[in-house]
Design a protein around this motif. Structure first.
Motif, PDB file in Angstrom:
ATOM      1  N   TYR A  33       0.836  -1.203   0.000  1.00 46.75           N
ATOM      2  CA  TYR A  33       0.000   0.000   0.000  1.00 46.75           C
ATOM      3  C   TYR A  33       0.869   1.250   0.000  1.00 46.75           C
ATOM      4  CZ  TYR A  33      -3.213  -3.464   1.926  1.00 46.75           C
ATOM      5  OH  TYR A  33      -3.961  -4.597   2.127  1.00 46.75           O
ATOM      6  N   TYR A  35       0.347   5.315   1.138  1.00 45.14           N
ATOM      7  CA  TYR A  35      -0.486   6.322   1.779  1.00 45.14           C
ATOM      8  C   TYR A  35       0.208   7.671   1.720  1.00 45.14           C
ATOM      9  CZ  TYR A  35      -2.922   2.447   4.135  1.00 45.14           C
ATOM     10  OH  TYR A  35      -3.637   1.307   4.423  1.00 45.14           O
ATOM     11  N   GLN A  37       0.234  11.244   4.049  1.00 44.21           N
ATOM     12  CA  GLN A  37      -0.163  11.803   5.331  1.00 44.21           C
ATOM     13  C   GLN A  37       0.130  13.292   5.338  1.00 44.21           C
ATOM     14  OE1 GLN A  37       1.860  10.333   8.901  1.00 44.21           O
ATOM     15  NE2 GLN A  37      -0.061  10.429  10.019  1.00 44.21           N
ATOM     16  N   GLY A  42      -5.884  12.140   8.344  1.00 43.27           N
ATOM     17  CA  GLY A  42      -5.510  10.740   8.488  1.00 43.27           C
ATOM     18  C   GLY A  42      -4.712  10.280   7.287  1.00 43.27           C
ATOM     19  N   LEU A  43      -4.237   9.066   7.338  1.00 42.92           N
ATOM     20  CA  LEU A  43      -3.562   8.486   6.188  1.00 42.92           C
ATOM     21  C   LEU A  43      -4.575   8.290   5.068  1.00 42.92           C
ATOM     22  CD1 LEU A  43      -1.664   7.720   8.610  1.00 42.92           C
ATOM     23  CD2 LEU A  43      -1.088   5.673   7.317  1.00 42.92           C
ATOM     24  N   LEU A  45      -5.256   6.671   1.265  1.00 48.96           N
ATOM     25  CA  LEU A  45      -4.742   5.614   0.401  1.00 48.96           C
ATOM     26  C   LEU A  45      -4.585   6.106  -1.022  1.00 48.96           C
ATOM     27  CD1 LEU A  45      -4.008   2.585   0.285  1.00 48.96           C
ATOM     28  CD2 LEU A  45      -6.422   2.145  -0.234  1.00 48.96           C
ATOM     29  N   TYR A  48      -2.930   0.572  -4.048  1.00 53.28           N
ATOM     30  CA  TYR A  48      -2.607  -0.663  -3.372  1.00 53.28           C
ATOM     31  C   TYR A  48      -2.506  -1.793  -4.388  1.00 53.28           C
ATOM     32  CZ  TYR A  48      -7.659  -1.705  -3.550  1.00 53.28           C
ATOM     33  OH  TYR A  48      -8.944  -1.936  -3.958  1.00 53.28           O
ATOM     34  N   PHE A  88       4.044  13.607   3.597  1.00 58.51           N
ATOM     35  CA  PHE A  88       4.789  12.475   4.133  1.00 58.51           C
ATOM     36  C   PHE A  88       4.166  11.222   3.512  1.00 58.51           C
ATOM     37  CE2 PHE A  88       7.694  10.528   6.797  1.00 58.51           C
ATOM     38  CZ  PHE A  88       7.153   9.733   7.792  1.00 58.51           C
ATOM     39  N   LEU A  90       3.919   7.141   3.043  1.00 56.29           N
ATOM     40  CA  LEU A  90       4.137   5.912   3.794  1.00 56.29           C
ATOM     41  C   LEU A  90       3.773   4.705   2.955  1.00 56.29           C
ATOM     42  CD1 LEU A  90       2.626   7.166   7.134  1.00 56.29           C
ATOM     43  CD2 LEU A  90       4.946   6.275   6.904  1.00 56.29           C
TER      44      LEU A  90
ATOM     45  N   PRO B  44       3.579   4.317  11.261  1.00 51.34           N
ATOM     46  CA  PRO B  44       2.768   3.736  12.336  1.00 51.34           C
ATOM     47  C   PRO B  44       3.208   2.313  12.660  1.00 51.34           C
ATOM     48  CG  PRO B  44       1.376   4.781  10.682  1.00 51.34           C
ATOM     49  CD  PRO B  44       2.766   4.721  10.115  1.00 51.34           C
ATOM     50  N   LEU B  89      -3.466   6.082  16.301  1.00 52.14           N
ATOM     51  CA  LEU B  89      -4.377   6.071  15.150  1.00 52.14           C
ATOM     52  C   LEU B  89      -5.347   4.905  15.257  1.00 52.14           C
ATOM     53  CD1 LEU B  89      -1.670   6.509  12.353  1.00 52.14           C
ATOM     54  CD2 LEU B  89      -3.033   8.303  13.381  1.00 52.14           C
ATOM     55  N   ASN B 100      -9.356  -3.096   2.846  1.00 50.48           N
ATOM     56  CA  ASN B 100      -8.316  -2.188   3.319  1.00 50.48           C
ATOM     57  C   ASN B 100      -8.744  -1.555   4.637  1.00 50.48           C
ATOM     58  OD1 ASN B 100      -6.798  -2.706   1.006  1.00 50.48           O
ATOM     59  ND2 ASN B 100      -7.835  -1.090  -0.143  1.00 50.48           N
ATOM     60  N   PHE B 103      -8.033   5.121   8.066  1.00 47.62           N
ATOM     61  CA  PHE B 103      -7.313   5.618   9.236  1.00 47.62           C
ATOM     62  C   PHE B 103      -7.922   6.924   9.729  1.00 47.62           C
ATOM     63  CE2 PHE B 103      -3.602   2.997   9.962  1.00 47.62           C
ATOM     64  CZ  PHE B 103      -3.528   2.247   8.790  1.00 47.62           C
ATOM     65  N   GLY B 104      -8.063   7.036  11.057  1.00 45.21           N
ATOM     66  CA  GLY B 104      -8.466   8.295  11.640  1.00 45.21           C
ATOM     67  C   GLY B 104      -7.301   9.271  11.646  1.00 45.21           C
ATOM     68  N   THR B 105      -7.583  10.513  12.050  1.00 44.07           N
ATOM     69  CA  THR B 105      -6.545  11.548  12.054  1.00 44.07           C
ATOM     70  C   THR B 105      -5.584  11.404  13.221  1.00 44.07           C
ATOM     71  OG1 THR B 105      -8.053  13.007  13.231  1.00 44.07           O
ATOM     72  CG2 THR B 105      -7.971  13.229  10.844  1.00 44.07           C
ATOM     73  N   GLY B 106      -5.967  10.620  14.218  1.00 40.78           N
ATOM     74  CA  GLY B 106      -5.062  10.384  15.326  1.00 40.78           C
ATOM     75  C   GLY B 106      -5.276  11.307  16.505  1.00 40.78           C
TER      76      GLY B 106
END
Lengths: 115, 113
Positions: A33, A35, A37, A42-43, A45, A48, A88, A90, B44, B89, B100, B103-106
């Protein structure tokens, strides 16, 4: 030790230039995957791949491209069409069956900036 | 569309106390939910996975609950330590076929000595 390696850690892009971010894993994972950021988000996508020679667009694929010629490698190209590439990035991988019921293993990211 | 909310952007607690982080999701029903820890400038790291038929999961000082009626997961760190300071997160899985994660923002946790 098994893991995911992303390189470079920092990358700078000039206007109109394509850049490629590397992601290599030695975990023998099928799925990989990419991602993005951004601060306060949040991350998200980008792309993938669940198997070699196959990949799918994620939520924000515009301006990006990928390839999956080898199981262990999933490079991401940020094209000049991506107008806001500073972020960023990932890379992650997981075993068969998808990531819903299995942990994702992440690299330590590449920070891309515009010159 | 699916939406994930983590209770607050930042949480400060005193060392030794229990930290409780909240993750709420709307518009879908994940079968699994994962929690990750992220340190600045790093990727993460997986902490715990909980399934929809599990009410609670524990690992050392960590505890996760999953309430599918409230559409909420709580993440607890007991006897918190300064080394627990990080962003946490929440990641419910995506049932749309790709399996898949969203993801939350944290939540950025700071444990004060």
């Amino acid at each position: 030790d098994g893991g995911i390696t992303q390189s470079p850690k920092y990358l700078f892009r000039k206007e109109g230039q394509n850049v490629t971010l590397s992601c290599e894993q030695n975990l023998n994972h099928d799925a990989m995957y990419w991602y993005r950021q951004d601060p306060g988000q949040g991350l998200r996508l980008i792309y993938y791949s669940q198997i070699v020679n196959d990949f799918q667009k994620g939520d924000i694929a515009e301006g990006y491209s990928v390839s999956r010629e080898k199981k262990e490698s999933f490079p991401l190209t940020v094209t000049s069409a991506q107008k806001n590439p500073t972020a960023f990035y990932l890379c992650a991988s997981t075993g068969t069956g998808g990531s819903g019921n299995q942990p994702q293993h992440f690299g330590d990211g590449t920070r891309l900036s515009i010159l | 569309s699916q939406k994930i909310e983590q209770n607050s952007e930042a949480l400060n607690i005193q060392e030794g106390k229990t930290a409780t982080l909240t993750c709420n999701y709307t518009n879908y029903s994940p079968a699994y939910l994962q929690w990750y820890r992220q340190d600045p400038g790093r990727g993460p790291v997986f902490l715990l996975l909980i399934r929809e038929n599990e009410k609670e999961k524990r690992k050392e000082r960590l505890k996760v609950t999953f309430d599918t009626t409230l559409k909420q997961s709580l993440f607890h760190i007991t006897a918190s330590q300064p080394a627990d300071s990080a962003t946490y997160l929440c990641a419910p899985h995506d049932q749309t076929g790709a399996n898949n994660l969203f993801f939350g923002t944290g939540t950025r946790l700071t444990v004060i000595p």
